[in-house]
Design a protein around this motif. Structure first.
Motif, PDB file in Angstrom:
ATOM      1  N   LEU A   1      69.049  74.206  96.158  1.00  0.00           N
ATOM      2  CA  LEU A   1      68.415  72.905  95.959  1.00  0.00           C
ATOM      3  C   LEU A   1      67.373  72.999  94.852  1.00  0.00           C
ATOM      4  N   PRO A   2      67.230  71.943  94.053  1.00  0.00           N
ATOM      5  CA  PRO A   2      66.186  71.959  93.015  1.00  0.00           C
ATOM      6  C   PRO A   2      64.809  71.921  93.678  1.00  0.00           C
ATOM      7  N   ASN A   3      63.831  72.506  93.042  1.00  0.00           N
ATOM      8  CA  ASN A   3      62.463  72.452  93.567  1.00  0.00           C
ATOM      9  C   ASN A   3      61.950  71.033  93.449  1.00  0.00           C
ATOM     10  N   GLU A   4      61.464  70.506  94.564  1.00  0.00           N
ATOM     11  CA  GLU A   4      60.909  69.154  94.547  1.00  0.00           C
ATOM     12  C   GLU A   4      59.410  69.242  94.466  1.00  0.00           C
ATOM     13  N   LYS A   5      58.811  68.347  93.695  1.00  0.00           N
ATOM     14  CA  LYS A   5      57.357  68.339  93.513  1.00  0.00           C
ATOM     15  C   LYS A   5      56.729  67.199  94.263  1.00  0.00           C
TER      16      LYS A   5
END
Length: 61
Positions: free
Chosen positions: A57-61
């Motif tokens: 999963l992409p890193n969420e900010k």
């Protein structure tokens, strides 16, 4: 779903025959139609990851 996670909405168009069969299957399995769709999606992802590796999963900010 863990605390702080957001749900996403997904609209889905299906024909009448598929709609009937989905509801039949979900009742048989003791789930709502929405619950059955989520179950089937999770099963497909598990099969994919078993064959191809974990989907990162992409890193969420």
């Amino acid at each position: 779903m863990a605390a702080g996670e957001k749900e996403k909405h997904l609209g889905l168009r299906i024909d009448n025959e598929l709609h009937y069969k989905l509801h039949y299957l979900s009742r048989y399995e003791g789930r709502s139609a929405n619950g059955e769709v989520l179950y089937l999606i999770r099963q497909a992802i598990e099969r994919f990851e078993a064959e191809h590796g974990k989907i990162e999963l992409p890193n969420e900010k």
